[in-house]
Design a protein around this motif. Sequence first.
Motif, PDB file in Angstrom:
ATOM      1  N   SER A  81      24.642  46.228  27.026  1.00  0.00           N
ATOM      2  CA  SER A  81      25.290  47.552  26.878  1.00  0.00           C
ATOM      3  C   SER A  81      25.487  47.872  28.608  1.00  0.00           C
ATOM      4  O   SER A  81      24.817  47.794  29.287  1.00  0.00           O
ATOM      5  CB  SER A  81      24.588  48.654  26.168  1.00  0.00           C
ATOM      6  OG  SER A  81      23.317  48.860  26.944  1.00  0.00           O
ATOM      7  N   VAL A  82      26.777  48.616  28.609  1.00  0.00           N
ATOM      8  CA  VAL A  82      27.273  48.960  29.806  1.00  0.00           C
ATOM      9  C   VAL A  82      27.401  50.393  29.738  1.00  0.00           C
ATOM     10  O   VAL A  82      28.245  51.205  28.901  1.00  0.00           O
ATOM     11  CB  VAL A  82      28.372  48.482  30.206  1.00  0.00           C
ATOM     12  CG1 VAL A  82      29.009  48.854  31.726  1.00  0.00           C
ATOM     13  CG2 VAL A  82      28.236  46.967  30.278  1.00  0.00           C
ATOM     14  N   ASP A  83      26.660  51.297  30.189  1.00  0.00           N
ATOM     15  CA  ASP A  83      26.691  52.721  30.518  1.00  0.00           C
ATOM     16  C   ASP A  83      26.990  53.260  31.899  1.00  0.00           C
ATOM     17  O   ASP A  83      25.957  53.260  32.722  1.00  0.00           O
ATOM     18  CB  ASP A  83      25.302  53.242  29.890  1.00  0.00           C
ATOM     19  CG  ASP A  83      25.329  54.985  29.964  1.00  0.00           C
ATOM     20  OD1 ASP A  83      26.658  55.663  29.685  1.00  0.00           O
ATOM     21  OD2 ASP A  83      24.514  55.358  29.597  1.00  0.00           O
ATOM     22  N   GLY A  84      28.067  53.514  32.289  1.00  0.00           N
ATOM     23  CA  GLY A  84      28.523  53.693  33.632  1.00  0.00           C
ATOM     24  C   GLY A  84      28.114  52.633  34.617  1.00  0.00           C
ATOM     25  O   GLY A  84      28.581  51.399  34.304  1.00  0.00           O
ATOM     26  N   VAL A 131      23.731  48.452  33.554  1.00  0.00           N
ATOM     27  CA  VAL A 131      23.919  47.475  32.630  1.00  0.00           C
ATOM     28  C   VAL A 131      22.277  47.185  31.938  1.00  0.00           C
ATOM     29  O   VAL A 131      21.476  47.036  32.755  1.00  0.00           O
ATOM     30  CB  VAL A 131      24.321  46.120  33.027  1.00  0.00           C
ATOM     31  CG1 VAL A 131      24.470  45.052  32.377  1.00  0.00           C
ATOM     32  CG2 VAL A 131      25.626  46.547  33.688  1.00  0.00           C
ATOM     33  N   GLN A 132      22.381  47.072  30.803  1.00  0.00           N
ATOM     34  CA  GLN A 132      21.160  46.934  29.987  1.00  0.00           C
ATOM     35  C   GLN A 132      21.242  45.548  29.139  1.00  0.00           C
ATOM     36  O   GLN A 132      22.317  45.398  28.455  1.00  0.00           O
ATOM     37  CB  GLN A 132      20.679  47.929  29.050  1.00  0.00           C
ATOM     38  CG  GLN A 132      19.696  49.147  29.595  1.00  0.00           C
ATOM     39  CD  GLN A 132      19.053  49.846  28.459  1.00  0.00           C
ATOM     40  OE1 GLN A 132      19.975  50.373  27.638  1.00  0.00           O
ATOM     41  NE2 GLN A 132      17.845  49.882  28.327  1.00  0.00           N
ATOM     42  N   LEU A 133      20.304  44.778  29.357  1.00  0.00           N
ATOM     43  CA  LEU A 133      20.144  43.529  28.485  1.00  0.00           C
ATOM     44  C   LEU A 133      18.661  43.363  27.931  1.00  0.00           C
ATOM     45  O   LEU A 133      17.842  43.261  28.564  1.00  0.00           O
ATOM     46  CB  LEU A 133      20.250  42.236  29.454  1.00  0.00           C
ATOM     47  CG  LEU A 133      20.232  40.958  28.829  1.00  0.00           C
ATOM     48  CD1 LEU A 133      21.504  41.058  27.736  1.00  0.00           C
ATOM     49  CD2 LEU A 133      20.437  39.817  29.857  1.00  0.00           C
ATOM     50  N   VAL A 134      18.709  43.530  26.558  1.00  0.00           N
ATOM     51  CA  VAL A 134      17.321  43.764  25.895  1.00  0.00           C
ATOM     52  C   VAL A 134      17.510  42.827  24.742  1.00  0.00           C
ATOM     53  O   VAL A 134      18.433  42.578  23.930  1.00  0.00           O
ATOM     54  CB  VAL A 134      17.141  45.095  25.454  1.00  0.00           C
ATOM     55  CG1 VAL A 134      16.892  45.932  26.646  1.00  0.00           C
ATOM     56  CG2 VAL A 134      18.288  45.547  24.458  1.00  0.00           C
TER      57      VAL A 134
END
Length: 80
Positions: free
Chosen positions: A19-22, A25-28
């Motif tokens: 997910s990209v939030d501003g 970047v999160q990779l889970v």
Amino acid sequence: MAHETRQSLEKDGYRALLSVDGARVQLVSRRGTDLSAAFPEIVTGAAQLSDGTAVDGEIVVWEADRLGACLSNRQPACIS
């Protein structure tokens, strides 16, 4: 009657959510384990995506026209 069947190739990889939030970047993993340190090139590449992007998929390694087996040296403990 026509019947369309979709087949999915089983992959030996990691199910992951990106997910990209501003600028973040999160990779889970599907259990919530942070995979960012294990796959920094994915996080770096994803930083170019639009804000609000979400991708649910599987991380695999493709080598010479087939699935590679080199994920094993990057596997954090207890990822699924």
